[in-house]
Scaffold this active site. Structure first.
Site, PDB file in Angstrom:
ATOM      1  N   GLY A 799       0.821  -1.196   0.000  1.00 33.16           N
ATOM      2  CA  GLY A 799       0.000   0.000   0.000  1.00 33.16           C
ATOM      3  C   GLY A 799       0.849   1.235   0.000  1.00 33.16           C
ATOM      4  O   GLY A 799       2.067   1.167   0.004  1.00 33.16           O
ATOM      5  N   GLY A 802      -0.734   7.393   3.210  1.00 28.32           N
ATOM      6  CA  GLY A 802      -1.673   8.439   2.806  1.00 28.32           C
ATOM      7  C   GLY A 802      -2.912   7.920   2.116  1.00 28.32           C
ATOM      8  O   GLY A 802      -3.888   8.635   1.975  1.00 28.32           O
TER       9      GLY A 802
END
Ligand SMILES: *[C@@H]1O[C@H](CO)[C@@H](O)[C@H](O)[C@H]1NC(C)=O
Ligand SMILES: *[C@@H]1O[C@H](CO)[C@@H](O)[C@H](O)[C@H]1NC(C)=O
Ligand SMILES: *[C@@H]1O[C@H](CO)[C@@H](O)[C@H](O)[C@H]1NC(C)=O
Ligand SMILES: *[C@@H]1O[C@H](CO)[C@@H](O)[C@H](O)[C@H]1NC(C)=O
Ligand SMILES: [Ca+2]
Length: 851
Positions: A799, A802
């Protein structure tokens, strides 16, 4: 600590739209089948008749009294099906319901349906009200297929007789189109009907107060996709009490491909639903599918017809109207290339039309052959074949035949081995109800060593040896988790399984015997555990009084009642507090002033997924709030989420300067919205940043308050690829144990080469804070939320800092539960990821942005 990684992809693509076809009210041609016969009455008989009449009147009066007092009620029943007519030749004129040819033939068909079919059976003609023709299509041998709809008004106690009589009329059943058995064959100029099917119509459609309208679409085209949509979509919700039909046609020898990119109907299929038929008439026998609710991430609503016609219907009831749907249609060749063939060595095969749902009425045969002495292993990454609820195991309708018939849903990676070097695989689907189909791989294996270098599961799947005893069911049958000795990152279940420690006390029974949920400070049975740890009698939950003291017993109720406000009760605009759990944007008006449903243009995936890719890649348009933040020199470095057409939410640590880069300055950044594949930035919307607001209390050491806002230099146009996610109110509860999604391309500032080309997604589960804090050396503040990856291999996903942690709430709407902050993300199974808890910042975000 590592920066977390998370990933989800998203990339939209809008198919071309055709002109909206014209709408017309459809009038059923009324046909009164009763022939009035005139007869001359001799005068002498008149007296007798008068006398008789008196007797009759008396009798009728008696009967009427009986009728009103005792006679069972009548019910309106609709039946429909098709007639195969061999005496006429199809021409284009029969597609146009305005043409003289159409009208003449329709009248003839309705008439003959009555005179030479229903009239042959007293029960049918007695209760028949009206029959109409719904349309014509090409039959085999130049014939015509006429689709009809008949209405009967039947006494309740005669229903079974009528149904029986209709069943007997069936000629040839499924094969009626080829049947030559000849009902109603006559010598005058009447029609020669060589086949007939008949079946009940959904009882709901017989409801009388429906506004009925139908839209006859023009032909589907080969290289062109046309669209249609529910009334009002997308500007307004569909109307109440609607019944609407869309007829779709294609050239002979072609099929229709139908795809819903948006489907947002009421959740309860009894109230609002769409149905797709493999016919021009709404007969239950040829229902391809029935759908309601919301299309979920990754769900594919693509359907194929068996012939060159299809009917789509929308039914709505009085209450709760939702946005509706949009669908695309086109024509594809009748012959499907994925249907059967010779397979050797190794490779893949799929159900016909995959990734569409397979069409009704199809049969495919594959012959698999591998080198002599080897055996065959077939692994299904997707397996969904419709099986009737009442006989789930017999597979009487649709099935794949390997060693025996298989149907239903099988988990990904289901393996079948065949102890032979040859196999015949047959796929069959009957005339109604289809499934998503299957995608299989087959390979040859050495019978003596089926899993070279890997662990062999009891179900013949081969998995990497380091997946053994990691607490995850990688085999699918748990065989990799038996006979393990647990290490100190795991808990030992009483039944012998090892499970990662972070799954304890999250309300989900991971061990199977509940070991992981014991000693979690829960109150005894028949008590309710307050959030502050107090135990109250279970009856006191949702009674309108704050028995816990912190309001938690009145904050998760099914019904909303006005309660005293507490820190955890939802507050409406009018300052009243209500008792329901997460009432915002759940599709029901809970606040008196409606403020809980006032701003809900968020969190749905409005549009289509046109490309389906396997594994962890997202579909295009699946995560329209996902943003890719690039710097001018480094490309992709962080993720972010769209919360309005001007504002993004990201992590504060993404926008901190270091020795080399000035990340806090807006002009360093390029924002890509609606991006799916990193190499295809030209397809995304590019914006610059006007302002960056990092949380003033962000702590570089602990990562506390790791949240920041970015304002775009100009508003972005919201579309199917760019759409805001809902922000949860401070009182929103993302419960421990809930499954949520993280998304991203997985590129970290430090490791530029590790970028995933396509947006990745992973399902994670929210971990108990106390447990997570213990595991992460007390590094967890109340403003963080932990989650662990739910399944998948070692490299399940990566991932971006943010990026969003998206949580699908009650009605399918997505809320921003977290911002990817730090930890192991979903890169590794045995360490949790840590996310910024967005509920803590709802008011700050509102203050800063007005969103
Ligand atoms: C049929 O007739 C109606 C009314 O005359 C007209 O509006 C409609 O466009 C016609 N449809 C076709 C397919 O010709
Ligand atoms: C559709 O496109 C294919 C390939 O692009 C072409 O071969 C075919 O002729 C086209 N068909 C029509 C009806 O335009
Ligand atoms: C515990 O076992 C898991 C799964 O086998 C493994 O990934 C992890 O590294 C082990 N931890 C320790 C401390 O040995
Ligand atoms: C989390 O675990 C602790 C004990 O480890 C327990 O007291 C608490 O109730 C759990 N929280 C939830 C929400 O289950
Ligand atoms: Ca609500």
């Amino acid at each position: 600590m590592d920066r977390p990684e998370s990933g989800e992809k998203h990339h939209p693509k809008l198919p071309p739209q055709g002109d909206a076809p014209g709408l017309l009210e459809q009038f059923l041609p009324a046909y009164d089948g009763k022939m009035v016969q005139k007869r001359r009455i001799p005068r002498m008989a008149l007296v007798a008749i008068v006398l008789a009449s008196i007797a009759v009147v008396a009798l009728v009066t008696g009967l009427l009294v009986w009728h009103f007092h005792f006679r069972p009620g009548k019910v309106r029943k609709m039946y429909s099906g098709y007639l195969t007519i061999s005496s006429h030749t199809f021409s284009d004129a029969y597609e146009n319901y305005n043409s003289t040819e159409y009208k003449e033939l329709a009248t003839k068909v309705s008439k003959q349906l009555y005179t030479s079919i229903y009239k042959q059976n007293g029960w049918l003609s007695r209760y028949h009200v009206v029959s109409s023709v719904q349309g014509f299509s090409e039959g085999s041998d130049n014939g015509i297929i006429a689709y009809y709809l008949s209405e009967f008004n039947v006494r309740e106690n005669r229903l079974s007789l009528v149904e029986e009589a209709l069943d007997k009329l069936m000629v040839g059943g499924e094969t009626a189109r080829q049947s030559r058995s000849g009902i109603g064959r006559t010598t005058d100029n009447s029609l020669i009907i060589v086949g007939m099917t008949s079946g009940a119509v959904d009882a709901r459609l017989a409801a009388k107060n429906l506004k009925r309208s139908s839209e006859r679409l023009l032909h589907a085209h080969a290289n062109q996709t046309d669209s249609f949509r529910s009334p009002g979509f997308p500007e307004s919700s569909y109307p109440s009490n609607l019944y609407k039909e869309w007829q779709i046609r294609a050239d002979p020898e072609h099929r229709i491909r139908l795809e819903f990119d948006v489907l947002d109907l009421e959740k309860d299929c009894r109230n609002d639903f769409i149905k797709v038929y493999d016919s021009l008439a709404p007969t239950e026998k040829q229902v391809i599918t029935e759908k309601c609710g919301i299309r979920l991430p990754g769900e594919r609503f693509i359907f194929l017809s068996s012939g060159n016609v299809m009917l789509v219907t929308l039914y709505t009831n009085e209450e709760k109207n939702f946005p509706g749907f949009r669908a695309f249609y086109s024509q594809v060749p009748g012959k499907i290339k994925e249907c059967g063939g010779e397979l050797t060595a190794g490779g893949t095969f799929t159900s016909p039309g995959f990734p569409s749902h397979y069409p009704p009425n199809i049969e495919c045969v594959w012959n698999i052959e591998v080198p002599q002495g080897k055996h065959i292993k077939v692994k299904f990454n997707k397996f969904s074949i419709h099986s009737p609820e009442e006989k789930p195991l017999d597979c009487p309708t649709d099935y794949l035949e390997l060693k025996y018939r298989i149907c239903g849903e099988k988990p990904p990676k289901t393996v079948y081995s065949i102890k032979s070097n040859r196999a015949t695989v047959k796929f069959h689907s009957d005339m109604s109800h289809v499934g998503e189909g299957f995608s299989g791989e087959f390979e040859a294996f050495e019978p003596a060593d089926p899993c070279p270098g890997k662990f062999q599961c009891d179900n013949d799947l081969c998995v990497s040896t380091n997946l053994k005893c990691d607490g995850y069911n990688d085999c699918g049958d748990m065989s990799d988790e038996r006979g393990c000795s647990c290490n100190d990152t795991q808990i030992k279940c009483k039944n012998g399984f090892c499970k990662p420690r972070f799954w304890s006390c999250d309300g989900v029974n991971d061990c199977g015997d509940n070991t992981d949920e014991e000693n979690c400070g829960k109150c005894k049975a028949s008590f309710f555990t307050c959030r502050n740890g107090r135990c109250i009698y279970a009856q006191k939950e949702c009674n309108g009084y704050n028995d816990c003291g912190d309001g938690s017993d009145e904050s998760q109720c099914e019904k909303s009642i006005v309660v005293r406000c507490s820190d955890i009760s939802y507050k409406c605009k009018n300052n009243q507090c209500i008792s329901k759990l997460n009432p915002m944007c759940d599709g029901e008006k809970d606040c008196e002033d409606g403020s809980d449903e006032a701003e809900c243009k968020c969190g749905i995936k409005p549009y289509k997924s046109s490309r389906i890719v396997g594994g962890k890649d997202s579909n295009e348009g699946e995560w329209p709030w996902q943003v890719s933040l690039h710097t001018k020199t480094q490309g992709h470095v962080c993720g972010a989420s769209v919360i309005s057409n001007r504002w993004l939410v990201t992590a504060a640590h993404c926008v901190q300067d270091n020795e080399k880069y000035r990340y806090s300055e807006p002009d360093q950044w390029e924002v890509y919205l609606g991006l799916h594949t990193q190499s295809e930035t030209s397809k995304a919307t590019l914006k610059s940043v006007n302002r960056i607001i990092s949380h003033p209390r962000y702590d570089r050491i602990s990562y506390d308050n790791d949240i920041a806002l970015m304002e775009l230099d100009s508003p972005v146009t919201l579309n199917q690829n760019v759409w805001p996610i809902c922000l949860p109110e401070p009182t929103h509860d993302f419960q421990t144990g809930k499954a949520v999604w993280i998304t991203g391309w997985g590129k970290l500032r430090e490791e530029i080469e590790s970028v995933a080309p396509v947006l990745q997604k992973a399902e994670v589960r929210i971990i108990n804070v106390t447990v997570c804090s213990r595991l992460m050396d007390d590094g967890i503040t109340p403003r963080m939320i932990c989650a662990g990856v739910l399944s998948g291999g070692i490299d399940a996903c990566q991932g971006d800092s943010g990026g969003p942690m998206s949580s699908a709430e009650e009605n399918g709407r997505m809320f921003l539960a977290g911002v990817v902050s730090w930890g192991d993300g979903c890169g590794r199974k045995n360490r949790p990821g840590v996310y910024t808890r967005v509920t803590e910042y709802r008011n700050w975000i509102r203050e800063m942005t007005g969103v």
